[in-house]
Design a protein around this motif. Structure first.
Motif, PDB file in Angstrom:
ATOM      1  N   UNK A   1      49.276  36.056  54.757  1.00 32.07           N
ATOM      2  CA  UNK A   1      49.672  35.998  56.163  1.00 32.07           C
ATOM      3  C   UNK A   1      51.176  36.209  56.296  1.00 32.07           C
ATOM      4  N   UNK A   2      51.590  37.087  57.220  1.00 38.95           N
ATOM      5  CA  UNK A   2      53.016  37.345  57.453  1.00 38.95           C
ATOM      6  C   UNK A   2      53.394  37.256  58.921  1.00 38.95           C
ATOM      7  N   UNK A   3      52.430  36.961  59.793  1.00 37.58           N
ATOM      8  CA  UNK A   3      52.725  36.926  61.229  1.00 37.58           C
ATOM      9  C   UNK A   3      53.982  36.100  61.489  1.00 37.58           C
ATOM     10  N   UNK A   4      54.891  36.609  62.369  1.00 40.22           N
ATOM     11  CA  UNK A   4      54.732  37.771  63.242  1.00 40.22           C
ATOM     12  C   UNK A   4      55.229  39.082  62.647  1.00 40.22           C
ATOM     13  N   UNK A   5      55.679  39.067  61.390  1.00 37.66           N
ATOM     14  CA  UNK A   5      56.105  40.312  60.763  1.00 37.66           C
ATOM     15  C   UNK A   5      54.889  41.166  60.434  1.00 37.66           C
ATOM     16  N   UNK A   6      55.070  42.481  60.336  1.00 34.91           N
ATOM     17  CA  UNK A   6      53.968  43.311  59.851  1.00 34.91           C
ATOM     18  C   UNK A   6      53.615  42.922  58.416  1.00 34.91           C
ATOM     19  N   UNK A   7      52.371  43.113  58.040  1.00 29.56           N
ATOM     20  CA  UNK A   7      51.964  42.917  56.646  1.00 29.56           C
ATOM     21  C   UNK A   7      51.869  44.302  56.017  1.00 29.56           C
ATOM     22  N   UNK A   8      52.816  44.609  55.142  1.00 30.03           N
ATOM     23  CA  UNK A   8      52.959  45.966  54.617  1.00 30.03           C
ATOM     24  C   UNK A   8      52.859  46.018  53.102  1.00 30.03           C
ATOM     25  N   UNK A   9      52.204  45.030  52.505  1.00 29.50           N
ATOM     26  CA  UNK A   9      52.013  45.087  51.054  1.00 29.50           C
ATOM     27  C   UNK A   9      51.236  46.337  50.657  1.00 29.50           C
ATOM     28  N   UNK A  10      50.273  46.704  51.486  1.00 32.92           N
ATOM     29  CA  UNK A  10      49.521  47.937  51.258  1.00 32.92           C
ATOM     30  C   UNK A  10      49.135  48.503  52.612  1.00 32.92           C
ATOM     31  N   UNK A  11      49.273  49.811  52.772  1.00 33.98           N
ATOM     32  CA  UNK A  11      48.999  50.471  54.049  1.00 33.98           C
ATOM     33  C   UNK A  11      48.132  51.697  53.780  1.00 33.98           C
ATOM     34  N   UNK A  12      47.087  51.859  54.582  1.00 31.68           N
ATOM     35  CA  UNK A  12      46.226  53.024  54.411  1.00 31.68           C
ATOM     36  C   UNK A  12      46.975  54.318  54.640  1.00 31.68           C
ATOM     37  N   UNK A  13      47.553  54.474  55.850  1.00 30.34           N
ATOM     38  CA  UNK A  13      48.403  55.627  56.172  1.00 30.34           C
ATOM     39  C   UNK A  13      49.675  55.084  56.798  1.00 30.34           C
ATOM     40  N   UNK A  14      50.806  55.374  56.168  1.00 28.40           N
ATOM     41  CA  UNK A  14      52.105  54.876  56.622  1.00 28.40           C
ATOM     42  C   UNK A  14      52.936  56.054  57.127  1.00 28.40           C
ATOM     43  N   UNK A  15      53.488  55.910  58.345  1.00 26.57           N
ATOM     44  CA  UNK A  15      54.300  56.973  58.940  1.00 26.57           C
ATOM     45  C   UNK A  15      55.506  56.331  59.601  1.00 26.57           C
ATOM     46  N   UNK A  16      56.708  56.878  59.370  1.00 22.55           N
ATOM     47  CA  UNK A  16      57.887  56.302  59.993  1.00 22.55           C
ATOM     48  C   UNK A  16      58.969  57.322  60.279  1.00 22.55           C
ATOM     49  N   UNK A  17      59.483  57.296  61.518  1.00 23.93           N
ATOM     50  CA  UNK A  17      60.637  58.118  61.863  1.00 23.93           C
ATOM     51  C   UNK A  17      60.338  59.582  62.070  1.00 23.93           C
ATOM     52  N   UNK A  18      59.110  59.925  62.441  1.00 22.59           N
ATOM     53  CA  UNK A  18      58.749  61.336  62.599  1.00 22.59           C
ATOM     54  C   UNK A  18      58.158  61.593  63.978  1.00 22.59           C
ATOM     55  N   UNK A  19      57.897  62.858  64.241  1.00 18.01           N
ATOM     56  CA  UNK A  19      57.311  63.257  65.513  1.00 18.01           C
ATOM     57  C   UNK A  19      56.205  64.267  65.260  1.00 18.01           C
ATOM     58  N   UNK A  20      55.214  64.280  66.147  1.00 21.40           N
ATOM     59  CA  UNK A  20      54.167  65.282  66.072  1.00 21.40           C
ATOM     60  C   UNK A  20      53.186  65.097  64.940  1.00 21.40           C
ATOM     61  N   UNK A  21      53.062  63.899  64.407  1.00 22.55           N
ATOM     62  CA  UNK A  21      52.128  63.629  63.313  1.00 22.55           C
ATOM     63  C   UNK A  21      50.746  63.325  63.890  1.00 22.55           C
ATOM     64  N   UNK A  22      49.698  63.816  63.224  1.00 19.80           N
ATOM     65  CA  UNK A  22      48.323  63.525  63.617  1.00 19.80           C
ATOM     66  C   UNK A  22      47.573  62.986  62.401  1.00 19.80           C
ATOM     67  N   UNK A  23      46.910  61.839  62.590  1.00 16.22           N
ATOM     68  CA  UNK A  23      46.019  61.274  61.572  1.00 16.22           C
ATOM     69  C   UNK A  23      44.642  61.193  62.209  1.00 16.22           C
ATOM     70  N   UNK A  24      43.618  61.808  61.566  1.00 18.87           N
ATOM     71  CA  UNK A  24      42.331  61.882  62.245  1.00 18.87           C
ATOM     72  C   UNK A  24      41.165  61.896  61.252  1.00 18.87           C
ATOM     73  N   UNK A  25      39.999  61.560  61.780  1.00 19.12           N
ATOM     74  CA  UNK A  25      38.706  61.817  61.138  1.00 19.12           C
ATOM     75  C   UNK A  25      38.529  61.146  59.782  1.00 19.12           C
ATOM     76  N   UNK A  26      38.617  59.820  59.762  1.00 21.47           N
ATOM     77  CA  UNK A  26      38.361  59.131  58.505  1.00 21.47           C
ATOM     78  C   UNK A  26      38.378  57.635  58.683  1.00 21.47           C
ATOM     79  N   UNK A  27      38.528  56.924  57.568  1.00 18.93           N
ATOM     80  CA  UNK A  27      38.401  55.472  57.595  1.00 18.93           C
ATOM     81  C   UNK A  27      39.412  54.842  56.649  1.00 18.93           C
ATOM     82  N   UNK A  28      39.996  53.708  57.093  1.00 18.84           N
ATOM     83  CA  UNK A  28      40.830  52.886  56.222  1.00 18.84           C
ATOM     84  C   UNK A  28      40.246  51.484  56.202  1.00 18.84           C
ATOM     85  N   UNK A  29      40.162  50.888  55.028  1.00 17.10           N
ATOM     86  CA  UNK A  29      39.577  49.560  54.918  1.00 17.10           C
ATOM     87  C   UNK A  29      40.200  48.802  53.755  1.00 17.10           C
TER      88      UNK A  29
END
Length: 614
Positions: free
Chosen positions: A103-131
Motif C-alpha cells: 500500500x502506498x496511498x496517496x502516492x502512486x504504486x509504481x513498483x511494477x506498471x503494465x504500460x508506463x508513459x510519461x511526458x509525451x503526446x499523441x500516445x495510444x495504448x489499445x486492445x489488450x489486458x494488464x493484470x
C-alpha cells in the motif's frame, strides 16, 4: 528536454512516486464547464491502421508503433513508451505482473506498471489486458493521448492518470482492482464508454472513479457498477461534467465535496445519469425522473434530471419536461450554545446574560450530526441529550474511558481512549471494540472513510474502525497539536502547533501537511466558517479571522481572558468564544467582523463549547 516528472516516470519508480505526488494543483479556470458536445480531446480518434507485429519482452522501451505478438509475464514493468505519437496495439494479448505491491496511498504504486508513459503526446495504448501489476496503465505529464479497449484487472491501481491533460480513456474495462480509474491533478480529459466495476476494498480503495484536484473533465456513457466503496468520488474536483452514466450498486454511489461547481447533467439536453437507487417517478413518460437525485457530500449538489432506467438516454425520444426547481434557502435556525465548564454542561441562547446548568458531573461533550443532540460523558457513561427538549435519548455504559465523538454515519457514537476504542450503534445497541494505544487529544471523524483522525503528541493518527481496529499511518506535523478543526467537507484539517506561530493544513486524502498559515502567536483554538473561507484562530491574545484563500486578516478582537475554545453558528454570522482565566464567560461576536455583541457569564472556566441548532 523532457520534463523532470516524465524522466522519473521512465526511471526509478520509487522516486517518481514522490515527485509526481508533489505536482502542484492547477489553477481553476473561471470559464463555464465544458458542454456535453465539446470536441473530443486530441488523440481520441484511433483509426484502424495495420501496424507491424513484433515480439515483446518485459521492461521494453518503445519508441515506434507496433502490434504486440505475444503475452508477457513480468517481474517489473511490462513496457515503457519513450516517444511521442506512438501507438501500441496489444493485439489482444495480456501483460501479467508480479503482484500489487504494498500500500502506498496517496502516492502512486509504481513498483511494477503494465504500460508506463510519461511526458509525451499523441500516445495510444489499445486492445489488450494488464493484470497483476501495481498499476495497470500509468500516464504522468501526458497530453492528447488515449487508452482504448484495454482491460485492467487485479492491480492495485487500474488506470492512474497523473498531472495529465486532454487525454481520452474510452471503451475500457477496469475491474477487480483495489483502486479503479484515478485522476490526480489532471484536466480536460474525456472518460467515455468504460466499465468501472467490482473494485475491491483496501480503505480508502474500492472506488470506481476518483478525481482529486482535477477540473473540466467529461465523464460520459460509463457503467460504474458494484464497487465495494464509492462509485464516483470527487475531492477538490471542479467544473467537471457528468452525464449518461449508469451508476449501480456502489456503496455509496457518489460523493462530491464541492459546492456549485461540478455539473451532474448535460446542460444542453437536460439529461443526467441513471442511479439504480433513485426512488423518484417519471410521471410524464420522458424517461427522466420528476425529482432530483441528491449527490452525497457537503456541497449539497443534485442530478436534477436522473433517468429512471438503465441506458435511458438510448430510449428517450422527446425533450425533457423540466420539473426541476432549486431548493429554497434554508430558513434561519435557532441556536443554543453548550459549554463544558467546572465539570458540568451549561447552555445559553446567544442573547442570554447567563448560562443555565444542564447536566452535572460531565467530563466531555460532543455534537451529533443532527446538530441538536449533545453527547456528554459522565465517568464511563455517555448520555445523548436533545438540546431542544432536554430529553435524554440514550444512556449507555462504555468500557472505554476517553474522548467522545459522533460518527458521521448519523447513528453511532465512539469513545477513543489510550486503551482502545468503543463504538456503539444507538439504533441497534450493538457495541464494537477496536484496538488503539495512542494518546488522543482531540478527534475528527472522517466524512468518507470508516476511520477517525486522532490528534496525538506525535501527529494525527489514522484510526480505522474495521478489522478490529488498526492505525496504519500517522500524519507527521510540525510539532505537537494544540487544537484541531476539520472542514465541513472533511478534506482539510487545520492544526495549531505547540510553541509555534503556525497552523498546519492537512489534506485528509493525501495524508500530508500541504500548506501552513503564519500567525502572530501560538494558536489555542480553531474554528472554520461553514463556507470554509475563513479560519478563526484563538490565542492568549484574543481572536483573529483569516481568509483561507489569500491568508489576509479580516478582523481581530482582544479579551481579558485567554481563548479556550471557538465555535461558529451554522449560517456563519456569529462566533462564540470561550474565555478562561480573568474571565469566565462566552463572548458572542458577529462574524467575520468580530464585534462583540454579548457576553454570557459562567461560574467557572469553560474548556469546550458547541453550537447546537434546530
Amino acid at each position: 528536454m523532457r520534463p523532470p516528472v516524465a524522466m522519473l516516470a521512465l526511471g526509478l519508480a520509487g522516486v517518481i512516486a514522490c515527485q509526481a505526488a508533489s505536482t502542484p494543483s492547477p489553477s481553476v479556470s473561471q470559464t463555464p464547464p465544458p458542454s456535453a458536445t465539446a470536441t473530443p480531446a486530441p488523440g481520441s480518434g484511433t483509426p484502424s491502421v495495420t501496424l507491424p507485429s513484433r515480439e515483446g519482452r518485459c521492461d521494453m522501451r518503445v519508441s515506434e508503433s507496433f502490434t504486440l505478438a505475444n503475452d508477457l509475464t513480468c517481474e517489473k514493468d511490462g513496457m515503457v513508451i519513450v516517444a511521442d505519437n506512438v501507438t501500441v496495439d496489444l493485439g489482444g494479448h495480456t501483460l501479467t505482473g508480479p503482484g500489487m505491491g504494498p500500500q502506498t496511498w496517496p502516492l502512486p504504486q509504481l513498483d511494477s506498471v503494465g504500460v508506463r508513459v510519461g511526458g509525451h503526446t499523441g500516445v495510444v495504448v489499445r486492445n489488450g489486458k494488464t493484470t497483476g501489476f501495481s498499476t495497470g496503465v500509468y500516464f504522468v505529464d501526458e497530453t492528447a493521448s488515449t487508452i482504448e479497449n484495454v482491460t485492467t484487472e487485479r492491480n492495485r491501481f487500474g488506470f492512474y492518470i497523473h498531472a495529465s491533460n486532454k487525454n481520452v480513456v474510452k471503451n475500457s474495462d477496469v475491474e477487480f482492482n483495489i483502486y479503479g480509474l484515478h485522476l490526480q491533478n489532471s484536466d480536460d480529459n474525456l472518460l467515455q464508454g468504460n466499465l468501472l466495476a467490482r473494485q475491491t476494498y483496501n480503505s480508502p480503495g474500492g472506488y470506481g472513479l476518483y478525481m482529486y484536484a482535477s477540473v473540466r473533465n467529461r465523464v460520459i456513457e460509463n457503467t460504474i457498477d458494484s464497487n465495494i466503496n464509492w462509485g464516483i468520488w470527487f475531492s477538490e474536483a471542479k467544473e467537471n461534467v457528468v452525464f449518461h452514466n449508469n451508476v449501480i450498486g456502489n456503496s455509496p454511489q457518489v460523493s462530491d465535496n464541492t459546492e456549485g461547481s461540478n455539473v451532474w447533467y448535460d446542460p444542453t439536453t437536460k439529461e443526467g445519469n441513471y442511479w439504480a437507487d433513485y426512488k423518484g417517478k417519471d410521471g410524464d413518460g420522458d424517461h427522466i425522473g420528476d425529482t432530483p437525485y441528491p449527490i452525497l457530500g457537503p456541497g449539497g449538489m443534485v442530478d436534477p434530471y436522473p433517468f429512471v432506467e438503465k441506458d435511458g438516454w438510448t430510449k428517450k425520444r422527446r425533450a425533457t419536461i423540466d420539473h426541476y426547481e432549486p431548493a429554497a434557502p434554508r430558513p434561519a435556525r435557532g441556536v443554543t450554545v453548550v459549554a463544558l465548564a467546572g465539570g458540568s454542561s451549561w447552555s445559553a441562547r446567544p442573547t442570554d446574560a447567563r448560562a443555565t446548568l444542564r447536566l452535572p458531573d460531565v467530563s466531555q461533550i460532543a455534537l451529533g450530526t443532527d446538530e441538536r443532540t449533545v453527547y456528554a460523558t459522565s465517568g464511563k457513561t455517555v448520555l445523548a441529550e436533545d438540546i431542544v427538549t432536554g430529553e435524554i435519548r440514550d444512556r449507555s455504559a462504555y468500557a472505554v474511558d476517553g474522548i467522545v465523538a459522533a460518527n458521521r454515519d448519523g447513528h453511532s457514537v465512539m469513545v477513543v481512549g489510550a486503551l482502545g476504542v468503543e463504538q456503539r450503534d444507538l439504533e441497534t445497541g450493538q457495541a464494537e471494540f477496536f484496538s488503539y494505544s495512542g494518546q488522543p487529544k482531540s478527534l475528527a471523524p472522517s466524512y468518507k472513510h470508516n476511520h477517525v483522525f486522532v490528534a496525538t503528541p506525535r501527529g494525527i493518527d489514522l484510526l480505522y474502525l474495521n478489522l478490529g481496529g488498526r492505525t496504519p499511518y500517522t500524519i507527521p506535523l510540525d510539532g505537537a497539536p494544540t487544537a484541531m478543526a476539520m472542514s465541513g467537507s472533511g478534506t482539510r484539517i487545520y492544526v495549531g502547533i505547540v510553541g509555534q506561530r503556525i497552523v498546519d493544513i492537512v489534506d485528509t486524502e493525501q495524508y500530508a501537511v500541504v500548506d501552513r498559515i503564519s500567525l502572530d502567536s501560538e494558536a489555542t483554538s480553531l474554528a472554520l466558517s461553514p463556507r470554509e473561507d475563513v479560519l478563526y484562530v484563538g490565542s492568549g491574545n484574543g481572536v483573529v479571522a483569516i481568509t483561507i484563500r489569500d491568508r489576509s486578516r479580516v478582523a481581530s478582537a482582544a479579551f481579558l481572558g485567554s481563548v479556550a475554545d471557538l465555535a461558529v453558528s451554522p449560517n456563519g454570522d456569529e462566533l462564540f468564544v470561550a474565555l478562561a482565566g480573568l474571565s469566565h464567560a462566552i463572548a458572542v461576536l458577529d462574524a467575520p467582523g468580530l464585534r462583540v455583541t454579548n457576553v454570557i457569564e459562567l461560574d467557572s472556566d469553560p474548556s469546550r463549547i458547541l453550537v447546537a441548532s434546530y
